[in-house]
Scaffold this motif. Structure first.
Motif, PDB file in Angstrom:
ATOM      1  N   VAL A 193       4.448 -19.175   0.300  1.00 25.44           N
ATOM      2  CA  VAL A 193       5.590 -20.245  -0.157  1.00 25.44           C
ATOM      3  C   VAL A 193       6.608 -19.615  -0.410  1.00 25.44           C
ATOM      4  CG1 VAL A 193       3.427 -21.677  -1.344  1.00 25.44           C
ATOM      5  CG2 VAL A 193       4.390 -20.102  -2.604  1.00 25.44           C
ATOM      6  N   ASP A 194       7.730 -20.446  -0.671  1.00 22.85           N
ATOM      7  CA  ASP A 194       8.962 -19.646  -1.013  1.00 22.85           C
ATOM      8  C   ASP A 194       9.193 -19.509  -2.344  1.00 22.85           C
ATOM      9  OD1 ASP A 194       9.513 -22.151  -2.371  1.00 22.85           O
ATOM     10  OD2 ASP A 194      10.765 -22.879  -0.918  1.00 22.85           O
ATOM     11  N   GLU A 195      10.125 -19.011  -2.863  1.00 22.55           N
ATOM     12  CA  GLU A 195      10.280 -18.674  -4.220  1.00 22.55           C
ATOM     13  C   GLU A 195      10.159 -19.648  -5.407  1.00 22.55           C
ATOM     14  OE1 GLU A 195      14.301 -17.203  -6.007  1.00 22.55           O
ATOM     15  OE2 GLU A 195      13.259 -14.985  -5.958  1.00 22.55           O
ATOM     16  N   GLU A 196      10.405 -20.789  -4.967  1.00 17.36           N
ATOM     17  CA  GLU A 196      10.100 -21.893  -5.839  1.00 17.36           C
ATOM     18  C   GLU A 196       8.742 -22.522  -5.756  1.00 17.36           C
ATOM     19  OE1 GLU A 196      13.006 -24.970  -5.138  1.00 17.36           O
ATOM     20  OE2 GLU A 196      14.730 -23.727  -6.046  1.00 17.36           O
ATOM     21  N   GLY A 197       8.067 -22.031  -5.107  1.00 22.16           N
ATOM     22  CA  GLY A 197       6.557 -22.346  -4.871  1.00 22.16           C
ATOM     23  C   GLY A 197       6.447 -23.419  -3.901  1.00 22.16           C
ATOM     24  N   GLN A 198       7.416 -23.768  -2.992  1.00 20.90           N
ATOM     25  CA  GLN A 198       7.304 -24.803  -2.039  1.00 20.90           C
ATOM     26  C   GLN A 198       6.687 -24.463  -0.678  1.00 20.90           C
ATOM     27  OE1 GLN A 198       8.276 -27.687  -3.369  1.00 20.90           O
ATOM     28  NE2 GLN A 198       9.844 -27.379  -4.686  1.00 20.90           N
ATOM     29  N   LEU A 221      11.710 -19.992 -13.204  1.00 21.11           N
ATOM     30  CA  LEU A 221      10.897 -20.025 -11.908  1.00 21.11           C
ATOM     31  C   LEU A 221      10.589 -21.247 -11.650  1.00 21.11           C
ATOM     32  CD1 LEU A 221       8.430 -17.164 -13.012  1.00 21.11           C
ATOM     33  CD2 LEU A 221      10.633 -16.805 -12.146  1.00 21.11           C
ATOM     34  N   GLY A 222      10.138 -21.564 -10.457  1.00 21.15           N
ATOM     35  CA  GLY A 222       9.860 -22.932  -9.621  1.00 21.15           C
ATOM     36  C   GLY A 222      10.990 -23.687  -9.480  1.00 21.15           C
ATOM     37  N   PRO A 223      10.851 -24.853  -9.084  1.00 24.38           N
ATOM     38  CA  PRO A 223      11.812 -25.655  -8.414  1.00 24.38           C
ATOM     39  C   PRO A 223      12.783 -25.926  -9.340  1.00 24.38           C
ATOM     40  CG  PRO A 223       9.468 -26.855  -8.459  1.00 24.38           C
ATOM     41  CD  PRO A 223       9.401 -25.564  -9.121  1.00 24.38           C
TER      42      PRO A 223
END
Length: 382
Positions: A123-128, A299-301
């Motif tokens: 996943v990317d750094e945002e968790g996507q 962290l996250g979106p």
């Protein structure tokens, strides 16, 4: 107990609705006999409690037959039943980099003991999650796709509808970990092509600890995780074939499931859409304040994007555990610090060496409590 600003709902929601206490008290008084093990009135009432809970859960998740919902002690048990009961030697599994240890550890155990193969899709750094990466991970022997509906660290939400369609097209089984989404995000197992859904009772469903469940498609037959007494087909040597008895050996937590039913009824009354909107607005307000603190990284979106009620962050000045300790002792704020049982997600976000502070909201969280949190973090970093 001293007043507390409770921001640890991703672990366990609190406080519970009064109806949960009332249902558990009533069950303790009227339905503590063993369900399915007798024909006297208390045993019958206990059986009705369990069926009523299944029926209410089926209503929430779009399940046609309530008996396809197995009641468990938590999401971990449900995931172990699904994973260990489904996979055979040589099977291939697709998982993601936001999986909880309740998924990763059973998979790694089966790698050692049954020779299964596992790919963890990045996943990317945002968790996507990029759906193309899931598509590209399929092999001829892919039997199972398992994914967390929402990361318990990043709050990111995967495209479940699209993953369900893809998995069905490929002829694999889809197992969803709904630990952070049940009760907050719309889930309809048939419309989303979810074959198995593992969920907790004590988080977004507002029930007590020690409750959870697993929906199992009628097209899937799992090997039971436990073998023992069920009250049905007692003359048989093997575990019963009828559901849900096949997967529910031993005396169940009837009192806890009575509370779970009451919690789910409140979720249905409020609706997951309302709960999600409430939590999303609070996370946005929290993020707006925390972004003003120069030494923090959220962290996250990003602000404005979809996420569940989780805001995790790291500080350049303080260790995560120190911040959590000071929030508790100096401000009466309950958060969680550490690795949150999801090292893969920490690798994705670049926090595998630091851990993170996680604040998580619920339906009972107020705007004023978020304001207290914002001010406390600013004071700690001043």
């Amino acid at each position: 107990m001293d007043p507390i600003v409770y921001l640890d709902h991703a672990a366990t929601s609190w406080p519970k609705p009064p109806e949960v206490f009332e249902a558990m008290k009533r069950a303790m008084e009227e339905a503590v006999a063993n369900p399915g093990r007798g024909s006297h009135r208390m045993a019958v009432k206990a059986s009705r409690v369990l069926y009523g809970t299944r029926k209410t859960l089926a209503n929430l998740f779009g399940v046609k037959n309530p008996n396809n919902i197995v009641l468990t002690s938590n999401t971990t048990e449900a995931l172990n039943l699904a994973i260990k009961g489904c996979l055979r030697e040589g099977d291939h599994v697709i998982a993601t980099m936001i999986e909880h240890n309740s998924v990763r550890r059973p998979l790694e155990y089966l790698k050692r003991t049954r020779g299964i193969q596992v790919d963890y899709v990045p996943v990317d750094e945002e968790g996507q999650l990029d759906l193309k990466r899931i598509d590209g991970a399929f092999r001829s022997n892919t039997r199972l796709v398992v994914c967390s509906h929402s990361s318990n660290l990043l709050g990111s939400i995967i495209p479940l509808d699209e993953i369900g369609e893809l998995t069905k097209k490929k002829g694999a089984i889809l197992l969803v970990d709904a630990a952070q989404s049940a009760g907050m995000l719309d889930i309809h197992v048939e419309k989303m092509h979810v074959d198995m859904l593992a969920f907790p009772g004590h988080k977004g469903l507002l029930g007590p600890q020690g409750t959870g469940g697993l929906y199992i498609s009628p097209d899937i037959d799992l090997e039971p995780l436990l073998h023992g007494g069920t009250g049905s087909q007692s003359e048989a040597i093997e575990q019963p074939t009828v559901r849900p008895d096949r997967y529910e050996a031993g005396t169940p937590n009837t009192v806890g499931y009575a509370g779970l039913q009451a919690g789910v009824q409140k979720v249905l009354e409020w609706t997951p859409q309302h709960i999600y909107r409430h939590e999303w607005e609070l996370t946005q307000y929290m993020m707006e304040g925390l972004q003003e603190v120069r030494d923090l990284r959220l962290l996250g979106p990003a602000l404005g994007k979809a996420r569940t009620g989780i805001v995790a962050f790291v500080s350049e000045k303080f260790d995560a555990s120190e911040i959590a300790f000071r929030l508790d002792r100096e401000y009466g704020i309950a958060v969680r610090a550490g690795y949150h049982c999801t090292p893969l997600a920490h690798m994705a976000s670049g926090t595998e060496h630091t851990g993170a502070v996680r604040a998580s909201v619920g339906i009972s969280t107020s705007h004023d409590e978020i304001e207290i949190m914002r001010k406390a973090i600013k004071e700690i970093h001043s």
